[in-house]
Design an enzyme around this catalytic site. Sequence first.
Site, PDB file in Angstrom:
ATOM      1  N   MET A   1     -63.892 -13.443  -5.197  1.00  0.00           N
ATOM      2  CA  MET A   1     -65.074 -12.724  -5.687  1.00  0.00           C
ATOM      3  C   MET A   1     -65.804 -13.584  -6.723  1.00  0.00           C
ATOM      4  SD  MET A   1     -65.586 -10.877  -8.819  1.00  0.00           S
ATOM      5  CE  MET A   1     -66.406  -9.410  -9.423  1.00  0.00           C
TER       6      MET A   1
ATOM      7  N   GLU B   1     -55.000  -5.858  -1.654  1.00  0.00           N
ATOM      8  CA  GLU B   1     -53.883  -6.103  -0.722  1.00  0.00           C
ATOM      9  C   GLU B   1     -52.543  -5.576  -1.244  1.00  0.00           C
ATOM     10  OE1 GLU B   1     -55.441  -8.370  -2.514  1.00  0.00           O
ATOM     11  OE2 GLU B   1     -54.173 -10.066  -3.085  1.00  0.00           O
TER      12      GLU B   1
ATOM     13  N   CYS C   1     -60.538 -11.403  -5.889  1.00  0.00           N
ATOM     14  CA  CYS C   1     -60.269 -11.947  -7.224  1.00  0.00           C
ATOM     15  C   CYS C   1     -60.995 -13.279  -7.429  1.00  0.00           C
ATOM     16  CB  CYS C   1     -58.766 -12.019  -7.451  1.00  0.00           C
ATOM     17  SG  CYS C   1     -58.377 -11.981  -9.199  1.00  0.00           S
TER      18      CYS C   1
ATOM     19  N   HIS D   1     -56.972  -6.769  -6.603  1.00  0.00           N
ATOM     20  CA  HIS D   1     -56.266  -7.199  -5.381  1.00  0.00           C
ATOM     21  C   HIS D   1     -55.989  -5.971  -4.506  1.00  0.00           C
ATOM     22  CE1 HIS D   1     -55.186 -11.396  -6.498  1.00  0.00           C
ATOM     23  NE2 HIS D   1     -55.361 -10.929  -7.713  1.00  0.00           N
TER      24      HIS D   1
HETATM   25  N1  GLN Z   1     -58.143 -17.675 -11.649  1.00  0.00           N
HETATM   26  C1  GLN Z   1     -58.869 -16.437 -11.692  1.00  0.00           C
HETATM   27  C2  GLN Z   1     -58.626 -15.687 -12.989  1.00  0.00           C
HETATM   28  O1  GLN Z   1     -57.623 -15.880 -13.635  1.00  0.00           O
HETATM   29  C3  GLN Z   1     -58.558 -15.561 -10.494  1.00  0.00           C
HETATM   30  C4  GLN Z   1     -57.128 -15.151 -10.377  1.00  0.00           C
HETATM   31  C5  GLN Z   1     -56.756 -14.599  -9.039  1.00  0.00           C
HETATM   32  O2  GLN Z   1     -57.383 -14.869  -8.019  1.00  0.00           O
HETATM   33  N2  GLN Z   1     -55.691 -13.831  -8.975  1.00  0.00           N
HETATM   34  O3  GLN Z   1     -59.426 -14.881 -13.371  1.00  0.00           O
END
Ligand code: GLN
Length: 535
Positions: free
Chosen positions: A385, A510, A382, A508
């Site tokens: 990435m 996970e 997330c 995610h």
């Molecule tokens: N802050 C980022 C977003 O809102 C990533 C969120 C996260 O890692 N769950 O897109």
Amino acid sequence: MKQSKYIFITGGVVSSLGKGIIAASIGRLLLARGYKITIQKFDPYINVDPGTLNPYEHGECYVTTDGCETDLDLGHYERFTDIRTTSANNVTTGKIYQTVIERERKGEYLGKTVQVIPHITDEIKRRMLQLGADGDYDFIITEIGGTVGDIESLPFLEAIRQLKWELGSYAVSVHLTYVPYIAAAGELKTKPTQHSVKELQGLGLQPDVLVLRTERELGREVLVKVGHFCNVEKDCVVQSVDLTTIYEVPIKMAEQNLDVVILRKFGIKCDKSPDLGNWQNFINRRKQADKELNIALVGKYDLQDAYKSILECLSQAATYNDSKVITHFVQSENLTHSNIASYLSTMDGVVICPGFGQRGTEGKIVAAEYCRTHDIPTLGICFGMQMMVIEFARNVLGLENANSIELDPTTPYSVIELMAEQKSVTQMGGTMRLGSYSCELSIGSEAYEAYGQTIIQERHRHRYEFSIPFRSQFEKAGMLCTGINPDSGLVEIVEVPACRWYVGVQFHPEYTGTVLHPNPLFLSFIRTQIRKQIE
Ligand code: GLN
């Protein structure tokens, strides 16, 4: 429709005893006897959901397939039982009050004074019974968060008292307590357990089964004594001793017949043992694992619970690769170009963790660069990435000051953008892109090799996205978009094929790994590291 049976689980003495693990273990044992089950959690806090809670307060926020932000115990339920939970499986005091107040505003209470009893307790009971009414379950395990004696828990315990009375032989209650060892006296103390049960009894609730959490093995006489003082049959008092892996808890509970006595309380006789074959194989493989992998978690919380599902997925995947993971938490805030090697050069793999907000982001970008240029197998999740994308934009595409507009709204190159549907959102809670979405994988990609199919489903929790106008620039330079949402065209996965294994996922992974069905991406990530070690 058949009437579901209810198992209520409460906790006493102190928090963090592992009620969620016990609930999940009971679920696993009933499944292993062929029953259809689900598990729900009632949390006494006033937040409507834990989505806006800081992980320091509450650990990880777990996301269900239908996009509900929930307590991390739901992760244990899924990992142990392979059930898929939804928003109905996690209810907070906030949700209960929200419903009651909305109803009051609509005038549905017809001039009555709205009170905790009966209106709040009725809404709790309605929610407790809802899964039974909607689904075809033999057993519904209901865990109550918090500890008996907390003011916040009282309406929930009153609701259970009433339900036990109404459901009669269709309800059983299990109470988890703690037996401390006083080192100076060399004694195990059962008094806190007796007090906790008295407190429950004072609320009109008699536990049917007790699980005593302890760091040291309790002798039979201790269990018998507790049963005697607490009006619980002696074989209905079991112990949960600290174990090296939480996944052994169902086995230990089965050894003490926890499932058998619970079923007996419902009037069900068991003539055979639960089928725990696959589970036991997993435990055996875990114990025999002989290889070690050092994996760094680059993130901003040096707290196990903040990355619970990631840690569990890594360790599950390691077991299936006959290895053990040693995780090294690396505080991204501390990372610079000059010290990064000291943190990462000896690692077999690196996870760049999810996150929100500014703190520690430049460190994550430094880590991404180091891993890419030193060919360390890397999984960015997330936000992780997104940091990989920013690093690639700055250092390979030469887009100076490229950034996510979450971090720098005035960046000249917003390679991570706000999604169109997010632009008008003003409220924080529950407004991200949440829950399960499809993703189409490019044949031949690392992700495709991992999943072995073209369409996958994974869960999301974010506001920002890879900015599609930059896609061809990235691909020409060697960062490929290998996972695309087939409905929206959004980029879900990026990979750098020039590296051994450098994969960033917007979702995610996970949240979907379980003991019996580990997540394919984690399996592939670990497998790559093992192969690298062997070379
Ligand atoms: N802050 C980022 C977003 O809102 C990533 C969120 C996260 O890692 N769950 O897109």
